[in-house]
Design a protein around this motif. Sequence first.
Motif, mmCIF file in Angstrom:
data_model
loop_
_atom_site.group_PDB
_atom_site.id
_atom_site.type_symbol
_atom_site.label_atom_id
_atom_site.label_comp_id
_atom_site.label_asym_id
_atom_site.label_seq_id
_atom_site.Cartn_x
_atom_site.Cartn_y
_atom_site.Cartn_z
ATOM 1 N N ASN A 185 0.847 -1.194 0.000
ATOM 2 C CA ASN A 185 0.000 0.000 0.000
ATOM 3 C C ASN A 185 0.883 1.245 0.000
ATOM 4 O O ASN A 185 2.078 1.175 0.316
ATOM 5 C CB ASN A 185 -0.913 0.014 1.230
ATOM 6 N N PRO A 186 0.322 2.409 -0.324
ATOM 7 C CA PRO A 186 1.131 3.624 -0.347
ATOM 8 C C PRO A 186 1.751 3.959 1.014
ATOM 9 O O PRO A 186 1.163 3.714 2.064
ATOM 10 C CB PRO A 186 0.128 4.701 -0.766
ATOM 11 N N TYR A 242 4.093 7.667 -1.802
ATOM 12 C CA TYR A 242 4.704 6.710 -2.734
ATOM 13 C C TYR A 242 3.837 5.464 -2.827
ATOM 14 O O TYR A 242 3.619 4.763 -1.828
ATOM 15 C CB TYR A 242 6.111 6.321 -2.288
ATOM 16 N N ASP A 243 3.319 5.202 -4.015
ATOM 17 C CA ASP A 243 2.460 4.054 -4.280
ATOM 18 C C ASP A 243 3.259 3.028 -5.064
ATOM 19 O O ASP A 243 3.502 3.190 -6.261
ATOM 20 C CB ASP A 243 1.233 4.502 -5.075
ATOM 21 N N SER A 244 3.694 1.957 -4.386
ATOM 22 C CA SER A 244 4.550 0.960 -5.024
ATOM 23 C C SER A 244 3.835 0.214 -6.153
ATOM 24 O O SER A 244 4.473 -0.224 -7.115
ATOM 25 C CB SER A 244 5.067 -0.043 -3.989
ATOM 26 N N LYS A 245 2.517 0.070 -6.033
ATOM 27 C CA LYS A 245 1.774 -0.598 -7.105
ATOM 28 C C LYS A 245 1.788 0.254 -8.373
ATOM 29 O O LYS A 245 1.987 -0.246 -9.474
ATOM 30 C CB LYS A 245 0.334 -0.863 -6.665
ATOM 31 N N LYS A 246 1.582 1.545 -8.175
ATOM 32 C CA LYS A 246 1.575 2.454 -9.320
ATOM 33 C C LYS A 246 2.965 2.579 -9.922
ATOM 34 O O LYS A 246 3.132 2.600 -11.159
ATOM 35 C CB LYS A 246 1.061 3.819 -8.883
ATOM 36 N N GLU A 247 3.971 2.650 -9.057
ATOM 37 C CA GLU A 247 5.348 2.799 -9.534
ATOM 38 C C GLU A 247 5.950 1.474 -9.966
ATOM 39 O O GLU A 247 7.021 1.459 -10.592
ATOM 40 C CB GLU A 247 6.210 3.420 -8.435
ATOM 41 N N GLN A 248 5.269 0.352 -9.595
ATOM 42 C CA GLN A 248 5.738 -1.006 -9.934
ATOM 43 C C GLN A 248 7.127 -1.285 -9.380
ATOM 44 O O GLN A 248 7.940 -1.970 -10.006
ATOM 45 C CB GLN A 248 5.702 -1.224 -11.454
ATOM 46 N N ASN A 263 -2.621 14.548 -3.052
ATOM 47 C CA ASN A 263 -3.185 13.258 -2.631
ATOM 48 C C ASN A 263 -4.049 13.416 -1.388
ATOM 49 O O ASN A 263 -5.095 12.768 -1.264
ATOM 50 C CB ASN A 263 -2.053 12.254 -2.377
ATOM 51 N N TYR A 265 -8.091 4.660 -0.882
ATOM 52 C CA TYR A 265 -7.783 6.087 -0.877
ATOM 53 C C TYR A 265 -7.929 6.666 0.525
ATOM 54 O O TYR A 265 -8.603 7.677 0.742
ATOM 55 C CB TYR A 265 -8.688 6.839 -1.856
#
Length: 418
Positions: free
Chosen positions: A267-268, A289-295, A370, A396
């Motif tokens: 999660n972020p 920082y969103d690790s899923k979005k940034e992969q 955000n 969110y």
Amino acid sequence: MEFKEWGQKILDFIFNPIEKDAFINILEGSVRSGKTVGMIPKWIDYIMSGPPGLLIMTGVSKDTIYDNVLDDLFDTLGEDSYTYNKQSGDLIVTWYDDDSNRHKRRIKVIGAKDEGSEKYLRGKTLAGAYCDEISLMPEKFFKQLLNRLSVRGAKLYGTTNPDSPFHYLYTEYITDEAKLKSGMVKVYHFELDDNPNLPEDYKENIRAAYKGMWYKRMILGLWVIAEGIIYDMFSDDLLFDDADNLFTLTKKSECRRYIACDYGTTNPMVFLDIYDDGETIFVVNEYYYDSKKEQEQKSDEQYADDFKAFVGEEYPDFVVIDPSAASFKVVLRGRGFRIKDADNSVNDGIRNVAMLMSLRKLRVHKRCANFIREGHSYAWDEKAAQHGEEKPIKIYDHAMDAIRYFVKTILPKWRFQQ
């Protein structure tokens, strides 16, 4: 404690003879309506004249019971009339009758923060109970407490603010016609005007501190469902930027600085840079920082590097962080930061944040995109509400968790009693 003027409704409760009180006596309604203060003389009367045996005083925690009830109770009794061990929760109240005979009563103070607290009641035979904020007690604990009130003539006295109309306390006790008609339960409803000690300007201020669902509950004393957007009072007029000249270098020098952190791996990860001048809090920057979005996931050490860069050379007074983030706390302490575990009381924290927004005491810089996005979309889980459970939708919500951690952990109670 100096008692002032009493309203007729609370006088009716105080002077109703104990033997005519119900098995369960509930004072419910709006905040600041005199429920807790009015309960103190009734409880002292019960200590001195109720059936003999062990008594219980309970609430969310021993600390909240002390803040909400015991402090005023002790002021009323006088320091020579009690002994209290805050760690064990053992309270002894002593008094003399008209013939100078000394009496004493043992009371056990225990917290009821979760279902597991029920174990503290096992094996006990109780002659009476005082419950602070009953609606915050787990159902299993409350019903076990009722089972333990087995001394002949035992009674329960409790206070609560309104909650969901699906809450067990409301459906099974406050509105149960059979229990009310039989005399098993007696309910006293209070509103702001039932407390004659509140000046009109104070009542106007406290009404302004709540909006939407919170206004219906805390001011009107209604048991209404939590639905829709949580912070419906979060609007653009709470935002600022550098051009507004709201948060200047002079203002900054007058503030204490905190970083609120919601820890995430998948999660972020969120850091909020917060300044507090003692009246208003300013969220001046965010890290998100969103690790899923940034992969790409980061390690605790990498996050600590980002944290140090985010904070800069001026270290905050404290880093308020999710208590479950054990590994990251170790790393931050190793970097020289002072850590404070967050109070993760979700609904209380949400209510306090909502009050600050309503009072315009929480301001957010427009660069915190955000935070602003989440503030406008943070919503109640309506499916959970239909089953009597009140919680936000877990999406969110990371900046919202961080600001809730800060507000519930750092700000004193008087900041929400304006």
